[in-house]
Motif scaffolding. Structure first.
Motif, PDB file in Angstrom:
ATOM      1  N   ASN A  81     -16.418  25.789   3.281  1.00  0.00           N
ATOM      2  CA  ASN A  81     -17.591  25.726   2.426  1.00  0.00           C
ATOM      3  C   ASN A  81     -18.858  25.906   3.260  1.00  0.00           C
ATOM      4  O   ASN A  81     -19.279  27.011   3.480  1.00  0.00           O
ATOM      5  CB  ASN A  81     -17.595  24.414   1.639  1.00  0.00           C
ATOM      6  CG  ASN A  81     -16.361  24.295   0.758  1.00  0.00           C
ATOM      7  OD1 ASN A  81     -16.061  25.188  -0.018  1.00  0.00           O
ATOM      8  ND2 ASN A  81     -15.638  23.201   0.880  1.00  0.00           N
ATOM      9  N   TYR A  82     -19.448  24.815   3.740  1.00  0.00           N
ATOM     10  CA  TYR A  82     -20.660  24.854   4.560  1.00  0.00           C
ATOM     11  C   TYR A  82     -21.774  25.655   3.882  1.00  0.00           C
ATOM     12  O   TYR A  82     -21.976  26.831   4.144  1.00  0.00           O
ATOM     13  CB  TYR A  82     -20.368  25.405   5.959  1.00  0.00           C
ATOM     14  CG  TYR A  82     -19.454  24.514   6.757  1.00  0.00           C
ATOM     15  CD1 TYR A  82     -19.964  23.463   7.510  1.00  0.00           C
ATOM     16  CD2 TYR A  82     -18.076  24.708   6.737  1.00  0.00           C
ATOM     17  CE1 TYR A  82     -19.118  22.631   8.229  1.00  0.00           C
ATOM     18  CE2 TYR A  82     -17.228  23.886   7.456  1.00  0.00           C
ATOM     19  CZ  TYR A  82     -17.754  22.846   8.199  1.00  0.00           C
ATOM     20  OH  TYR A  82     -16.925  22.028   8.895  1.00  0.00           O
ATOM     21  N   SER A  83     -22.498  24.986   3.020  1.00  0.00           N
ATOM     22  CA  SER A  83     -23.521  25.640   2.200  1.00  0.00           C
ATOM     23  C   SER A  83     -24.578  26.363   3.018  1.00  0.00           C
ATOM     24  O   SER A  83     -25.156  27.339   2.559  1.00  0.00           O
ATOM     25  CB  SER A  83     -24.178  24.625   1.261  1.00  0.00           C
ATOM     26  OG  SER A  83     -24.774  23.578   1.987  1.00  0.00           O
ATOM     27  N   GLU A  84     -24.824  25.935   4.252  1.00  0.00           N
ATOM     28  CA  GLU A  84     -25.859  26.578   5.064  1.00  0.00           C
ATOM     29  C   GLU A  84     -25.517  28.014   5.447  1.00  0.00           C
ATOM     30  O   GLU A  84     -26.414  28.795   5.757  1.00  0.00           O
ATOM     31  CB  GLU A  84     -26.158  25.744   6.313  1.00  0.00           C
ATOM     32  CG  GLU A  84     -24.981  25.641   7.270  1.00  0.00           C
ATOM     33  CD  GLU A  84     -25.170  24.572   8.327  1.00  0.00           C
ATOM     34  OE1 GLU A  84     -25.827  24.861   9.340  1.00  0.00           O
ATOM     35  OE2 GLU A  84     -24.653  23.455   8.129  1.00  0.00           O
ATOM     36  N   VAL A  85     -24.237  28.385   5.423  1.00  0.00           N
ATOM     37  CA  VAL A  85     -23.836  29.763   5.753  1.00  0.00           C
ATOM     38  C   VAL A  85     -23.155  30.457   4.573  1.00  0.00           C
ATOM     39  O   VAL A  85     -22.705  31.601   4.706  1.00  0.00           O
ATOM     40  CB  VAL A  85     -22.934  29.809   7.013  1.00  0.00           C
ATOM     41  CG1 VAL A  85     -23.724  29.429   8.263  1.00  0.00           C
ATOM     42  CG2 VAL A  85     -21.704  28.928   6.854  1.00  0.00           C
ATOM     43  N   LEU A  86     -23.114  29.787   3.454  1.00  0.00           N
ATOM     44  CA  LEU A  86     -22.452  30.342   2.273  1.00  0.00           C
ATOM     45  C   LEU A  86     -23.111  31.618   1.743  1.00  0.00           C
ATOM     46  O   LEU A  86     -22.399  32.571   1.398  1.00  0.00           O
ATOM     47  CB  LEU A  86     -22.387  29.272   1.185  1.00  0.00           C
ATOM     48  CG  LEU A  86     -21.342  29.425   0.107  1.00  0.00           C
ATOM     49  CD1 LEU A  86     -19.941  29.562   0.678  1.00  0.00           C
ATOM     50  CD2 LEU A  86     -21.417  28.233  -0.831  1.00  0.00           C
ATOM     51  N   PRO A  87     -24.444  31.697   1.681  1.00  0.00           N
ATOM     52  CA  PRO A  87     -25.044  32.915   1.108  1.00  0.00           C
ATOM     53  C   PRO A  87     -24.633  34.207   1.818  1.00  0.00           C
ATOM     54  O   PRO A  87     -24.298  35.198   1.166  1.00  0.00           O
ATOM     55  CB  PRO A  87     -26.549  32.662   1.236  1.00  0.00           C
ATOM     56  CG  PRO A  87     -26.679  31.176   1.244  1.00  0.00           C
ATOM     57  CD  PRO A  87     -25.455  30.679   1.977  1.00  0.00           C
ATOM     58  N   GLN A  88     -24.629  34.213   3.137  1.00  0.00           N
ATOM     59  CA  GLN A  88     -24.262  35.450   3.834  1.00  0.00           C
ATOM     60  C   GLN A  88     -22.773  35.754   3.706  1.00  0.00           C
ATOM     61  O   GLN A  88     -22.367  36.907   3.675  1.00  0.00           O
ATOM     62  CB  GLN A  88     -24.728  35.446   5.295  1.00  0.00           C
ATOM     63  CG  GLN A  88     -24.238  34.309   6.150  1.00  0.00           C
ATOM     64  CD  GLN A  88     -25.223  33.158   6.246  1.00  0.00           C
ATOM     65  OE1 GLN A  88     -25.785  32.717   5.257  1.00  0.00           O
ATOM     66  NE2 GLN A  88     -25.413  32.655   7.464  1.00  0.00           N
ATOM     67  N   ARG A  89     -21.924  34.728   3.578  1.00  0.00           N
ATOM     68  CA  ARG A  89     -20.493  34.962   3.361  1.00  0.00           C
ATOM     69  C   ARG A  89     -20.270  35.554   1.978  1.00  0.00           C
ATOM     70  O   ARG A  89     -19.498  36.499   1.808  1.00  0.00           O
ATOM     71  CB  ARG A  89     -19.709  33.655   3.523  1.00  0.00           C
ATOM     72  CG  ARG A  89     -18.218  33.871   3.594  1.00  0.00           C
ATOM     73  CD  ARG A  89     -17.428  32.620   3.942  1.00  0.00           C
ATOM     74  NE  ARG A  89     -18.235  31.618   4.565  1.00  0.00           N
ATOM     75  CZ  ARG A  89     -18.246  30.331   4.207  1.00  0.00           C
ATOM     76  NH1 ARG A  89     -17.460  29.908   3.239  1.00  0.00           N
ATOM     77  NH2 ARG A  89     -19.014  29.466   4.827  1.00  0.00           N
ATOM     78  N   ILE A  90     -20.941  35.002   0.980  1.00  0.00           N
ATOM     79  CA  ILE A  90     -20.827  35.532  -0.379  1.00  0.00           C
ATOM     80  C   ILE A  90     -21.273  36.992  -0.426  1.00  0.00           C
ATOM     81  O   ILE A  90     -20.647  37.822  -1.089  1.00  0.00           O
ATOM     82  CB  ILE A  90     -21.625  34.664  -1.368  1.00  0.00           C
ATOM     83  CG1 ILE A  90     -20.921  33.320  -1.575  1.00  0.00           C
ATOM     84  CG2 ILE A  90     -21.827  35.389  -2.697  1.00  0.00           C
ATOM     85  CD1 ILE A  90     -21.737  32.298  -2.344  1.00  0.00           C
ATOM     86  N   ALA A  91     -22.336  37.315   0.301  1.00  0.00           N
ATOM     87  CA  ALA A  91     -22.859  38.688   0.308  1.00  0.00           C
ATOM     88  C   ALA A  91     -21.833  39.686   0.846  1.00  0.00           C
ATOM     89  O   ALA A  91     -21.855  40.857   0.471  1.00  0.00           O
ATOM     90  CB  ALA A  91     -24.146  38.759   1.125  1.00  0.00           C
TER      91      ALA A  91
END
Length: 184
Positions: free
Chosen positions: A79-89
């Motif tokens: 998970n780790y929300s701090e790096v989630l946006p770039q993984r989702i991208a």
């Protein structure tokens, strides 16, 4: 849910999200073996090898994570929300797994005392920690948040809510539970 889409619908960069000890790392290794792509465990980016889950410096964690998501193909759990946006991208599909709290506690105690497991840190110096016991309790309802984040992406999704559904997913996609560790 027992009517799963074909595995191919999720593409070749699959994220696996869900609460601690729900089966994310084991599923990541099984999928990676089936697809012939690398399995990455975000916990291994965040924590130093050969330690009892000592965190890396944040900049180093982000650099390891961001380098891994640039790979052309992967299965990545965590998970780790701090790096989630770039993984989702970069992701092409998302799986969110969950299980009941009692089974998640059982998995935690079993994996901590049993030794080798998917997603373990190199050196495997794991020990039972009050912080983790508290974290499991604190995040007992977190899977709905993960499902909501996944829905918002517009990516192909699969949700499993318990061990029965996770077992059905393994069967539907012809996966086998791994006995070996994956790479960082």
């Amino acid at each position: 849910m027992s009517d799963f889409p074909p595995l191919a619908d999720l593409g070749r960069r699959i994220m696996i999200m869900g609460p601690t000890n729900a089966g994310k790392s084991t599923l990541a290794v099984a999928l990676a073996q089936r697809l012939g792509v690398p399995a990455f465990h975000v916990d291994r980016f965040r924590h130093l090898p050969g330690t009892d889950w000592q965190q890396r410096p944040t900049a180093e964690f982000h650099a390891l994570h961001d380098a891994a998501i640039l790979e052309p193909e992967w299965v990545m759990d965590g998970n780790y929300s701090e790096v989630l946006p770039q993984r989702i991208a970069r992701a092409t599909g998302i799986i969110v797994v969950d299980d009941n709290l009692l089974r998640r506690y059982w998995r935690y105690f079993r994996r901590t005392t049993n030794g080798a497991r998917a997603g373990a840190l190199d050196g495997n110096r794991d020990s039972i920690k009050w912080e983790m016991i508290h974290w499991l309790w604190h995040t007992r309802h977190a899977s709905e948040r993960s499902r909501q984040k996944a829905r918002e992406t517009g990516l192909p999704l699969v949700f499993t809510h318990d061990q029965r559904e996770l077992d059905a997913l393994y069967a539907a996609w012809g996966l086998s539970r791994p006995g070996s560790r994956s790479r960082l």
